[in-house]
Design an enzyme around this catalytic site. Sequence first.
Site, PDB file in Angstrom:
ATOM      1  N   ASP A  28      11.936 -33.385  20.092  1.00 24.07           N
ATOM      2  CA  ASP A  28      11.678 -32.101  20.078  1.00 24.07           C
ATOM      3  C   ASP A  28      11.126 -31.704  21.300  1.00 24.07           C
ATOM      4  O   ASP A  28      11.334 -30.308  21.584  1.00 24.07           O
ATOM      5  CB  ASP A  28      10.483 -32.207  19.060  1.00 24.07           C
ATOM      6  N   ASP A  53       8.251 -38.339  13.272  1.00 23.78           N
ATOM      7  CA  ASP A  53       7.425 -37.777  14.090  1.00 23.78           C
ATOM      8  C   ASP A  53       6.151 -38.256  14.449  1.00 23.78           C
ATOM      9  O   ASP A  53       5.694 -39.131  13.322  1.00 23.78           O
ATOM     10  CB  ASP A  53       7.073 -36.124  13.670  1.00 23.78           C
TER      11      ASP A  53
END
Length: 207
Positions: A185, A151
Amino acid sequence: MSLKKSIILIIIILLIDQISKVYVKTHFALHDSVEVLSWFKIYFIENEGMAWGTRISDILPFMSDRTAKTFLTLFRVFAIVGIGYWLYSATKKRSSRVLIIAVALIFAGAMGNIIDSVFYGIFFNDSIGQIATFLPEEGGYDTLLHGKVVDMLYFPMYKGYLPEWIPKYGGKFFTFFEPVFNIADMAISTGFIMLIVFNKRAFSNKD
């Protein structure tokens, strides 16, 4: 929207997702960050679990972390098969464009994070205190199915102390938006939002 166009959309999202993850993984040590704007940073973290870093072992404490990680990765693989069938079925039935695009986005995002979970443990060495190497001679940081999701998108648009009059949380330091996420995401979230906001356009009676 045809299956061919859906596949092209999926490939484009996967390429953007994986290129960004590989770049960050091979140019940043864990927790390194670069400020792009005052409210946007590239901030490298690794997620071992589900959304927002939740682990299955937190919910099912009788499972060890490694068993829970294997279970989660296998569940994701089975889930992507189901989503893929949903996409194939929707294109064959000539379902609405909104539905097909939304499912394609969800599929691409899920696949992007599955690649991390399945392969990154053997593709890269550790990022703790160092910049990782792709396909290191000494081997990766973990085994197949035990990779961590990369991420890097962080939007701390507001940081400050909440007013004292707010019940329970008053006076506490607060950051909005705190979660760090990735392109995959974003694709999943966008797909789900489309299904909710454009529900009537996405689903006919037969769907």
